[in-house]
Write an enzyme that holds these catalytic residues in place. Structure first.
Site, PDB file in Angstrom:
ATOM      1  N   VAL A 253       0.576   4.503  -0.385  1.00 24.38           N
ATOM      2  CA  VAL A 253      -0.245   5.358   0.643  1.00 24.38           C
ATOM      3  C   VAL A 253      -1.496   5.003   1.127  1.00 24.38           C
ATOM      4  O   VAL A 253      -2.016   4.090   1.020  1.00 24.38           O
ATOM      5  CB  VAL A 253      -1.194   6.383  -0.078  1.00 24.38           C
ATOM      6  CG1 VAL A 253      -1.865   7.652   0.281  1.00 24.38           C
ATOM      7  CG2 VAL A 253      -0.058   6.492  -0.940  1.00 24.38           C
TER       8      VAL A 253
ATOM      9  N   GLN B 218       1.233  -0.864  -0.034  1.00 25.70           N
ATOM     10  CA  GLN B 218      -0.317  -0.174  -0.061  1.00 25.70           C
ATOM     11  C   GLN B 218       0.858   1.374   0.380  1.00 25.70           C
ATOM     12  O   GLN B 218       1.405   1.742   1.205  1.00 25.70           O
ATOM     13  CB  GLN B 218      -0.937  -0.117   1.356  1.00 25.70           C
ATOM     14  CG  GLN B 218      -2.049   0.484   1.388  1.00 25.70           C
ATOM     15  CD  GLN B 218      -2.852   0.990   2.856  1.00 25.70           C
ATOM     16  OE1 GLN B 218      -2.608  -0.358   3.089  1.00 25.70           O
ATOM     17  NE2 GLN B 218      -4.069   1.444   2.035  1.00 25.70           N
TER      18      GLN B 218
ATOM     19  N   HIS C 232      -8.126   0.190  -5.876  1.00 29.81           N
ATOM     20  CA  HIS C 232      -8.012   0.613  -7.713  1.00 29.81           C
ATOM     21  C   HIS C 232      -9.391   0.076  -9.128  1.00 29.81           C
ATOM     22  O   HIS C 232      -9.617  -0.973  -8.519  1.00 29.81           O
ATOM     23  CB  HIS C 232      -6.778  -0.112  -8.436  1.00 29.81           C
ATOM     24  CG  HIS C 232      -5.710  -0.144  -7.533  1.00 29.81           C
ATOM     25  ND1 HIS C 232      -4.711   1.004  -7.630  1.00 29.81           N
ATOM     26  CD2 HIS C 232      -5.056  -0.186  -5.926  1.00 29.81           C
ATOM     27  CE1 HIS C 232      -3.562   1.333  -6.831  1.00 29.81           C
ATOM     28  NE2 HIS C 232      -3.422   0.508  -5.585  1.00 29.81           N
TER      29      HIS C 232
ATOM     30  N   HIS D 231      -7.629   2.496  -0.421  1.00 28.48           N
ATOM     31  CA  HIS D 231      -8.182   2.724  -1.681  1.00 28.48           C
ATOM     32  C   HIS D 231      -8.074   2.087  -2.551  1.00 28.48           C
ATOM     33  O   HIS D 231      -7.081   1.033  -2.693  1.00 28.48           O
ATOM     34  CB  HIS D 231      -6.810   3.869  -2.274  1.00 28.48           C
ATOM     35  CG  HIS D 231      -5.772   3.374  -2.333  1.00 28.48           C
ATOM     36  ND1 HIS D 231      -4.616   3.090  -1.022  1.00 28.48           N
ATOM     37  CD2 HIS D 231      -4.575   2.883  -3.746  1.00 28.48           C
ATOM     38  CE1 HIS D 231      -3.519   2.575  -1.992  1.00 28.48           C
ATOM     39  NE2 HIS D 231      -3.326   2.429  -2.548  1.00 28.48           N
TER      40      HIS D 231
END
Length: 145
Positions: A95, A93, A101, A99
């Site tokens: 960041v 990961q 994708h 999130h």
């Protein structure tokens, strides 16, 4: 809640430029700056959560509703035959903000299977052992590990 210095919090707050495709009270979605294929979108919750387990339970449904809408839009908007929808939790990961994708896919696009090697269980007994451990973890109260 946002976290100072979090790139995705800054994008969601409009403080950092990005090519935004969705922006509402639940999530922000924007083109990945380093896409697998053109049209690769990242969907992030508006409030900071590092991983899926950190996302408040009441936010999961609305958030994945946005992921579903983006997956539909990526196909329609890029003319893709389908999408690859994926998420990492901590490992890989880049960041530390949840999130998802959403990557446009087409047959023979060069992306092959999963990004990790496959392993085999030693047999049904080992498979049942893993299944039992995961079932037990599901039944345990949250935070009791």
């Amino acid at each position: 809640m946002t976290v100072d210095g979090c790139v995705f919090c800054e994008i969601a707050a409009g403080e950092r430029p990005a090519h935004v495709v969705l922006d509402d009270e639940v999530a922000a979605a924007f083109l990945d700056a380093r896409p697998v294929f053109k049209g690769h979108v990242l969907v992030v919750p508006r409030g900071h959560a590092e991983t899926l387990p950190d996302l408040p339970p009441a936010s999961v449904g609305p958030f994945f509703g946005r992921v579903q809408a983006v997956a539909r839009a990526v196909e329609a908007g890029t003319g893709a035959a389908g999408t690859f929808v994926a998420m990492n939790n901590r490992i890989s990961q880049s960041v530390p903000h949840l999130h998802v994708h959403v990557v446009p896919r087409n047959r023979k696009d060069g992306l092959r299977g999963f990004f990790w090697p496959r392993v085999k269980y030693d047999g049904d007994a080992e498979m049942e052992d893993y299944a039992a451990r995961i079932r037990a973890a599901l039944e345990a109260p949250a935070g009791s590990d």
